[in-house]
Design a protein around this motif. Structure first.
Motif, PDB file in Angstrom:
ATOM      1  N   GLY A 114       0.799  -1.327   0.085  1.00 26.78           N
ATOM      2  CA  GLY A 114      -0.106  -0.112   0.081  1.00 26.78           C
ATOM      3  C   GLY A 114       1.027   1.180   0.115  1.00 26.78           C
ATOM      4  N   ALA A 115       2.030   1.136   0.713  1.00 27.22           N
ATOM      5  CA  ALA A 115       2.929   2.447   0.798  1.00 27.22           C
ATOM      6  C   ALA A 115       3.738   2.553  -0.438  1.00 27.22           C
ATOM      7  CB  ALA A 115       3.607   2.266   1.777  1.00 27.22           C
ATOM      8  N   LEU A 116       3.886   1.549  -1.092  1.00 30.99           N
ATOM      9  CA  LEU A 116       4.555   1.632  -2.424  1.00 30.99           C
ATOM     10  C   LEU A 116       3.733   1.799  -3.588  1.00 30.99           C
ATOM     11  CD1 LEU A 116       6.998  -1.505  -1.954  1.00 30.99           C
ATOM     12  CD2 LEU A 116       7.796   0.907  -2.017  1.00 30.99           C
ATOM     13  N   SER A 117       2.252   1.870  -3.456  1.00 32.20           N
ATOM     14  CA  SER A 117       1.281   1.880  -4.664  1.00 32.20           C
ATOM     15  C   SER A 117       1.748   2.974  -5.463  1.00 32.20           C
ATOM     16  CB  SER A 117      -0.043   1.766  -4.197  1.00 32.20           C
ATOM     17  OG  SER A 117      -0.318   2.815  -3.172  1.00 32.20           O
ATOM     18  N   GLN A 118       1.945   4.148  -5.069  1.00 29.24           N
ATOM     19  CA  GLN A 118       2.315   5.541  -5.629  1.00 29.24           C
ATOM     20  C   GLN A 118       3.406   5.768  -6.367  1.00 29.24           C
ATOM     21  OE1 GLN A 118      -0.646   7.042  -6.630  1.00 29.24           O
ATOM     22  NE2 GLN A 118      -1.548   5.494  -5.621  1.00 29.24           N
ATOM     23  N   GLN A 119       4.470   5.103  -5.362  1.00 31.58           N
ATOM     24  CA  GLN A 119       6.038   5.033  -5.999  1.00 31.58           C
ATOM     25  C   GLN A 119       6.596   4.161  -6.857  1.00 31.58           C
ATOM     26  OE1 GLN A 119       8.301   5.593  -2.229  1.00 31.58           O
ATOM     27  NE2 GLN A 119       6.761   6.586  -1.167  1.00 31.58           N
ATOM     28  N   HIS A 120       5.843   2.914  -6.862  1.00 34.40           N
ATOM     29  CA  HIS A 120       6.549   1.885  -7.743  1.00 34.40           C
ATOM     30  C   HIS A 120       5.567   1.399  -8.952  1.00 34.40           C
ATOM     31  CE1 HIS A 120       9.862   1.565  -4.701  1.00 34.40           C
ATOM     32  NE2 HIS A 120      10.456   0.745  -5.378  1.00 34.40           N
ATOM     33  N   VAL A 121       5.911   2.000 -10.112  1.00 35.89           N
ATOM     34  CA  VAL A 121       5.111   1.606 -11.325  1.00 35.89           C
ATOM     35  C   VAL A 121       5.826   1.040 -12.107  1.00 35.89           C
ATOM     36  CG1 VAL A 121       3.506   2.461 -13.088  1.00 35.89           C
ATOM     37  CG2 VAL A 121       3.418   3.694 -11.116  1.00 35.89           C
ATOM     38  N   LEU A 122       5.443  -0.371 -12.278  1.00 38.42           N
ATOM     39  CA  LEU A 122       6.785  -1.055 -13.178  1.00 38.42           C
ATOM     40  C   LEU A 122       6.096  -1.192 -14.768  1.00 38.42           C
ATOM     41  CD1 LEU A 122       6.767  -4.045 -10.601  1.00 38.42           C
ATOM     42  CD2 LEU A 122       8.274  -2.131 -10.706  1.00 38.42           C
ATOM     43  N   THR A 123       7.019  -1.232 -15.580  1.00 35.10           N
ATOM     44  CA  THR A 123       6.682  -1.304 -16.926  1.00 35.10           C
ATOM     45  C   THR A 123       7.742  -1.936 -17.649  1.00 35.10           C
ATOM     46  OG1 THR A 123       5.701   1.210 -17.177  1.00 35.10           O
ATOM     47  CG2 THR A 123       6.131   0.196 -18.988  1.00 35.10           C
ATOM     48  N   ASN A 124       7.043  -2.937 -18.672  1.00 35.95           N
ATOM     49  CA  ASN A 124       8.007  -3.745 -19.289  1.00 35.95           C
ATOM     50  C   ASN A 124       7.105  -4.319 -20.401  1.00 35.95           C
ATOM     51  OD1 ASN A 124      10.302  -5.138 -19.897  1.00 35.95           O
ATOM     52  ND2 ASN A 124       9.959  -6.934 -18.710  1.00 35.95           N
ATOM     53  N   ALA A 125       7.893  -4.197 -21.671  1.00 29.19           N
ATOM     54  CA  ALA A 125       7.500  -4.511 -23.099  1.00 29.19           C
ATOM     55  C   ALA A 125       7.784  -6.334 -23.172  1.00 29.19           C
ATOM     56  CB  ALA A 125       7.974  -3.915 -24.035  1.00 29.19           C
ATOM     57  N   PHE A 158      12.690  -4.546  -8.923  1.00 25.28           N
ATOM     58  CA  PHE A 158      11.472  -4.856  -9.083  1.00 25.28           C
ATOM     59  C   PHE A 158      11.492  -5.038 -10.805  1.00 25.28           C
ATOM     60  CE2 PHE A 158      10.311  -2.975  -5.134  1.00 25.28           C
ATOM     61  CZ  PHE A 158       9.208  -3.731  -4.628  1.00 25.28           C
ATOM     62  N   GLN A 159      10.803  -6.312 -11.183  1.00 25.16           N
ATOM     63  CA  GLN A 159      10.971  -6.307 -12.745  1.00 25.16           C
ATOM     64  C   GLN A 159       9.943  -7.351 -13.185  1.00 25.16           C
ATOM     65  OE1 GLN A 159      14.626  -7.634 -14.245  1.00 25.16           O
ATOM     66  NE2 GLN A 159      14.115  -7.571 -16.236  1.00 25.16           N
ATOM     67  N   MET A 194       7.148 -11.878 -11.960  1.00 22.30           N
ATOM     68  CA  MET A 194       7.816 -10.735 -11.425  1.00 22.30           C
ATOM     69  C   MET A 194       8.860 -10.961 -10.526  1.00 22.30           C
ATOM     70  SD  MET A 194       5.545  -7.752  -9.336  1.00 22.30           S
ATOM     71  CE  MET A 194       6.900  -6.954  -9.115  1.00 22.30           C
ATOM     72  N   THR A 195       9.871  -9.908 -10.167  1.00 23.12           N
ATOM     73  CA  THR A 195      10.641 -10.328  -9.117  1.00 23.12           C
ATOM     74  C   THR A 195      10.654  -8.889  -8.317  1.00 23.12           C
ATOM     75  OG1 THR A 195      12.435  -9.260 -10.384  1.00 23.12           O
ATOM     76  CG2 THR A 195      12.259 -11.574 -10.516  1.00 23.12           C
ATOM     77  N   GLY A 196      11.140  -9.071  -7.240  1.00 20.76           N
ATOM     78  CA  GLY A 196      11.196  -7.874  -6.322  1.00 20.76           C
ATOM     79  C   GLY A 196      11.365  -8.354  -4.688  1.00 20.76           C
ATOM     80  N   PRO A 197      11.772  -7.132  -3.958  1.00 22.39           N
ATOM     81  CA  PRO A 197      11.906  -7.753  -2.517  1.00 22.39           C
ATOM     82  C   PRO A 197      11.055  -8.244  -1.826  1.00 22.39           C
ATOM     83  CG  PRO A 197      12.183  -5.362  -2.957  1.00 22.39           C
ATOM     84  CD  PRO A 197      12.250  -5.738  -4.230  1.00 22.39           C
ATOM     85  N   ILE A 198       9.704  -7.807  -2.351  1.00 24.48           N
ATOM     86  CA  ILE A 198       8.602  -8.310  -1.675  1.00 24.48           C
ATOM     87  C   ILE A 198       8.368  -9.701  -1.537  1.00 24.48           C
ATOM     88  CG2 ILE A 198       7.274  -5.859  -1.700  1.00 24.48           C
ATOM     89  CD1 ILE A 198       5.694  -6.866  -4.017  1.00 24.48           C
ATOM     90  N   GLY A 199       8.993 -10.506  -2.719  1.00 23.48           N
ATOM     91  CA  GLY A 199       8.965 -11.602  -2.908  1.00 23.48           C
ATOM     92  C   GLY A 199       9.787 -12.706  -1.793  1.00 23.48           C
ATOM     93  N   CYS A 200      10.731 -11.925  -1.132  1.00 23.50           N
ATOM     94  CA  CYS A 200      11.748 -12.522  -0.266  1.00 23.50           C
ATOM     95  C   CYS A 200      11.114 -13.007   1.149  1.00 23.50           C
ATOM     96  CB  CYS A 200      12.932 -11.490  -0.093  1.00 23.50           C
ATOM     97  SG  CYS A 200      13.536 -11.083  -1.470  1.00 23.50           S
ATOM     98  N   ASN A 201      11.661 -14.232   1.437  1.00 25.66           N
ATOM     99  CA  ASN A 201      11.167 -14.836   2.688  1.00 25.66           C
ATOM    100  C   ASN A 201      12.268 -14.503   3.704  1.00 25.66           C
ATOM    101  OD1 ASN A 201      10.137 -16.785   4.827  1.00 25.66           O
ATOM    102  ND2 ASN A 201      10.508 -18.287   3.389  1.00 25.66           N
ATOM    103  N   LEU A 202      11.591 -13.713   4.856  1.00 29.61           N
ATOM    104  CA  LEU A 202      12.432 -13.421   5.831  1.00 29.61           C
ATOM    105  C   LEU A 202      12.189 -14.299   7.168  1.00 29.61           C
ATOM    106  CD1 LEU A 202      11.986  -9.579   6.022  1.00 29.61           C
ATOM    107  CD2 LEU A 202      13.797 -10.832   4.971  1.00 29.61           C
TER     108      LEU A 202
END
Length: 650
Positions: A499-510, A624-625, A641-649
């Protein structure tokens, strides 16, 4: 999170011979895992029984001879001659990871084990070998290093994001992974010890054959099994005696303490019956649970220490009459006590019948304290001994083994040297021969390694390791239970972070002919990759979850697609099982990702179809990709996709 690579310890190297797949020491059977090797040891006559069909007896030379002799196929673990009936083939794969393959792959011309051991007993050279074990190990180490680096960088970035948005870090269960490492270490030590123990026992048996034939023959008679069955049977004897003693005590108290003057007919009649039994048939009953406990311990001591020590040393400080008399006395005690149990149980049933009638029909209006106390005690007695059963029969196997052991002891009594006894062993020619044999054994024992002591010490060490392992596993289970709650808390933190990242991280890829645009916590758009491209909405974020099911197969697919140049490695990372399920051999490497899945729905409607939706899976990485987009069903997309939110802590 601490990631560990669980590898079965590489187990040391007997060279396999061509004659039946047994090495020159006779201690390694081809295609059989180290912990099951002892199942393929023959007896003193080199006879061996099929594992699931012991009535079928073969010579050990028939193991792995290319002919299927056992109905269960157990005699051909390394040749493929018995097909799927035989157990799975064990690939030792030195320098890499041991695994199992089906018998259909054995001797088929293709090296399915990286050490090519599955083709070792084939009459023809394999036509395909593939990469060797050391090459596969090198390739796997590179992949592991890359994946662990991704997890390390991604986890560091995730903690940084938590800190930036003042969200509590969910990494409080490192102890669980440290415990997993300790469990793996102890398991490895235990496995190594089991292999060493098996080797020592094999050497000890070979040593005994020549240096102490009496002890060797004694060890074939399974005295430990006899001792175990006696201990179990005498537990039953003791339980029955305790039940009898307790019930007699209740009835004695009733007879001595209730008021006969109250004229309760039910109580009077049953007490009279009991008094008559006590003066007649009960006088012949001999039960003493404390004595029987001592007898049990003495019998176990006799079979586990006295007899083995006597045959080990070749002497005893008693005459041969003592040896013969004691085994005969032991036989009488064991079978006499066990056979006596049904007699005691029949009396218990009679006495219980008396007390049941009193408990159910006594006149409660009289309020006799002696009767009330007896009835209350009887209720407790029923709870304790309600599953008493009928008897304590000894298994037929025990009867047969005991008879063989007794016969051996009686036949060997004359060969045991009697010292400090009434027998003058040095006054006869036979005594001189006995003494010479004894001295020869002592001399041989002086110069040989004390394998018996080594075995005892190793068994003691293994018991300690097993206790440690049980403790660690219990601690691990406790932490694992706690982590179930930790997973829920971690998911809540991820929701807040997204929720905090929703406005800051917009991912674009072709990808292919489209540009995909993902706003974390917001919508996903698909845009045609052209100057006037049409834009459609795939959906809005509706839910997210941590998905663990099928994580290993999914990770395996990911490895194959990410490292396509390592084609030989991936079949080597799969082991077959008896249940036809595949077992993956990359340890807990798949747990680097937490299994985060984001569900999107409510997108634009497809032409002549449903509203668009998507399932987005996130794999652990620093950046993020968007990596992959595909259509699972009509207008329902799978996105990776990849990104730190997918990491297991955790």
């Amino acid at each position: 999170m601490v990631l560990i690579q669980t590898l079965v310890p590489i187990l040391g190297g007997a060279v396999v011979a061509a004659n039946g797949g047994i090495d020159e020491t006779g201690s390694f059977v081809h295609g059989v895992e180290p912990l099951r090797q002892e199942l393929y040891v023959g007896d003193s006559n080199d006879n061996w029984s099929c594992l699931s069909n012991p009535s079928v007896v073969l010579n050990v030379s028939q193991i792995n001879d290319g002919v299927c002799d056992c109905p269960d196929g157990s005699d051909e673990p390394g040749t493929g001659a018995c097909g799927t009936k035989a157990p799975l083939f064990y690939c030792r794969n030195e320098e890499f990871i041991p695994k199992y393959i089906s018998q259909s792959k054995v001797n088929d011309g293709v090296c399915d084990c990286c050490d090519c051991s599955d083709e070792l007993l084939s009459p023809a050279e394999p036509f395909y070998r593939g990469s060797g074990c050391s090459e596969l190990q090198e390739a796997f180490e590179k992949i592991k290093k890359t994946e662990l680096k991704k997890h390390e960088e991604g986890s560091r970035e995730l903690r940084s994001l938590y800190k930036r948005f003042h969200l509590k870090d969910g990494s409080g269960n490192v102890d669980r992974m440290l415990l997993a490492e300790e469990i793996e270490k102890i398991s490895g030590q235990l496995m190594d010890s089991e292999l060493t123990l098996s080797s020592l026992k094999t050497k000890h048996v070979e040593q005994l054959k020549t240096e102490n034939p009496l002890l060797y023959q004694f060890k074939q008679l399974d005295a430990d099994y006899i001792a175990s069955e006696i201990a179990s049977s005498f537990e039953r004897v003791v339980e029955v005696s305790r039940a009898y003693e307790s019930l007699v005590k209740i009835l004695d108290a009733l007879s001595d303490n209730y008021l006969r003057s109250l004229n309760d007919r039910v109580v009077n009649d049953n007490v009279k019956k009991y008094d008559f039994m006590r003066s007649q048939s009960l006088r012949k009953i001999s039960c003493d649970s404390k004595v029987e406990e001592q007898q049990r311990d003495q019998l176990v001591e006799y079979f586990q220490r006295e007899l083995p020590q006597m045959f080990c040393e070749g002497k005893i400080d008693k005459p041969s009459k003592y040896i013969i008399g004691k085994i005969t006395f032991v036989e009488s005690m064991v079978f006499g006590k066990v056979d006596y149990v049904p007699v005691v149980i029949s009396k218990i049933q009679q006495l219980s019948g008396l007390m049941s009638e009193v408990a159910e029909n006594y006149n409660v209006n009289y309020q006799d304290s002696g009767v009330k106390e007896a009835v209350e005690s009887y209720k407790h007695w029923l709870l304790q001994y309600q599953a008493l059963g009928d008897g304590a029969l000894l298994p037929e196997e025990f009867v047969e083994k005991f008879a063989r052991l007794k016969e051996f002891v009686l036949a060997s009594a004359g060969e045991i040297l009697a010292s400090s006894s009434g027998e003058q062993v040095d006054s006869t020619f036979q005594g001189v021969l006995q003494h010479i044999k004894f001295l020869a054994r002592k001399a041989a024992a002086y110069f040989r390694p004390n394998l018996a002591s080594e075995i005892a010490a190793l068994e003691s060490t293994m018991e300690q390791l097993k206790r440690q392992l049980d403790t660690k596993r219990e601690q691990y289970r406790t932490l694992e239970d706690e982590q179930q709650g930790g997973g829920i808390r971690e998911l809540q933190r991820l929701k807040q972070l997204i929720g905090a990242l929703s406005q800051q991280h917009v991912l674009t890829n072709a990808i292919d002919n489209y540009v995909y645009q993902i706003s974390l916590g917001g919508p996903i758009y698909q845009i045609e990759n052209s100057p006037t491209g049409n834009q459609v909405k795939i959906g809005d974020l509706k839910d997210l979850r941590l998905q663990s099911e099928d994580s290993q197969p999914a990770f395996f697919s990911y490895l194959k697609s990410t490292y396509p140049d390592e084609g030989d490695l991936f079949p080597a990372l799969v082991s077959e099982t008896a249940s036809d399920q595949e077992e993956y051999l990359f340890g807990n490497l798949h747990e680097a990702s937490n299994g985060l899945v984001l569900e999107y729905s409510g997108g634009d409607r497809c032409w002549n179809g449903p509203q668009r939706s998507a399932q987005l899976k996130v794999r652990c990485a620093k950046d993020f990709q968007i990596t992959k987009v595909y259509e699972m069903t009509k207008c329902n997309y799978g996105i990776e996709m990849t990104g730190p939110i997918g990491c297991n802590l955790l």
